[in-house]
Enzyme design. Sequence first.
Site: not given
Length: 463
Positions: A144, A341
């Site tokens: 992440d 992202d």
Amino acid sequence: MALLHSSLCSCCALFLLAFTLLQAPRVYGRETESRYVVGVRSLLPSSVCSSPRDSNPSMMKVVHRHGPCSPLTPGRKPANIKLLNQDQARVNWLQRQISIASNGTRASLATTIPANSGGSIGTGNYVVSVGFGTPKKDFTVIFDTGSDITWIQCQPCSDGNCYSQQQPLFDPSQSSTYSNISCSSPSCMKLDSPDCSAGRCRYEVEYGDNSQSMGFFGSDTLTLTPSDVLPNFLFGCGDQNEGLFGRAAGLLGLGRRPVSLVSQSSPKYGGVFSYCLPSTSSSTGYLTLGSGPLSNIQFTPMQTVSDSPSFYFLDLVAIQVGGKQLQISPTVFSNAGTLLDSGTVISRLPPSAYAALRLAFHQQMTRYKMAPALSILDTCYDFTGYDTVSVPTVALMFGGGTTLNVDFSGILYVPNVSQACLAFAPNGDAKDFGIIGNAQQKRFNVVYDIANRRIGFGANGCN
Ligand SMILES: *[C@@H]1O[C@H](CO)[C@@H](O)[C@H](O)[C@H]1NC(C)=O
Ligand SMILES: *[C@@H]1O[C@H](CO)[C@@H](O)[C@H](O)[C@H]1NC(C)=O
Ligand SMILES: *[C@@H]1O[C@H](CO)[C@@H](O)[C@H](O)[C@H]1NC(C)=O
């Protein structure tokens, strides 16, 4: 409490499953500079993992969490609507974090989704396997770019405080290189809001929904690949964890703050990492510290929003559809800002930019019958009865002259041939920042070069 979040992914499952283009390269090509032509049968999911024979041992293999290449046993396949709703929950959460950080000037939450509909972690689509301790034990973790601390579930964990995962829990007492971290240690101060229990440093991280992890902060050898071994790596040994982590053992934090993997390893790797997300859930990509292959990389400046130091921002300046640039004022993008992202699936655009994209795309898709909307995706087509389909190309243009020619697998989200949807969505408010999601990053070598404050994109990265 650290406000981090994570996600990478969960939503893409069917999205990726829907494409088997790597397995069927012959039916997939550019008819012209302005259109892709794709065999409809190649849109159907494959249940067989095709890993490249010559996969590079110096890179971690990235796989889709729900696909046939995942080491995690398949659970129930989440429905597309649920995956897309989770994606929106992640976006709401990200936008809320940044609006809190920048003092509420971006207050709107584009929410057609009930606030409690799910989590931001659940959308974490991609996982890698890494080794902790000596002797090394391997764990499959979500990776992440939107959060910093790395953690795995550890023993001892009281009944019910750890969720059930694929591999046995890490037991620090069985590792000869594990160290506790005391509350007075400078390492403990790297945490946002460290806690202390019997002299030992504790971390706590809370993600968008109720997902969270808490436990002792420790250090041990982290083995990413046989040649990438990081002694004394600081990570969380979770003993109270819950949320939408699936059967993953934890999370690898690739944000920008001091506790992240990138920051901790920067003396060795210069604050650079890169990955390639595969175009389908039945193929593999990579994650590597350092820049990876540098051929044909185009760089764009990495922007920093001082109140949101974990996140990677860049400058989206224009969009092309079918080779033609859309008439969108650059201030539409610059007023909102754009986040890159790894954990959001569908890219989000300022409302007027999305409207221009949808209109231009639809004008070049009029030969196909429209299909109903799917959650946040409002521009869908029915390909029933076609052998091949022809779809306009989409390019995202960034500051510094960098162009990302979105792979075909990032243009349409295809649950089935009767419902293939444009894989972009609008924000609810013109002031909400845009997001370049993982669907549109597929098959690019994406380079995060923090030291030189630049982000690079290289086509055909996974090959
Ligand atoms: C937040 O913004 C409001 C007005 O927009 C201002 O009155 C307030 O002082 C700001 N708070 C902080 C902590 O900057
Ligand atoms: C870490 O602390 C725990 C609890 O005090 C202790 O049982 C354990 O032996 C310590 N581990 C190391 C490596 O010092
Ligand atoms: C295609 O997928 C959509 C959304 O998941 C679903 O509503 C529809 O029934 C599916 N159609 C077929 C033919 O499977």
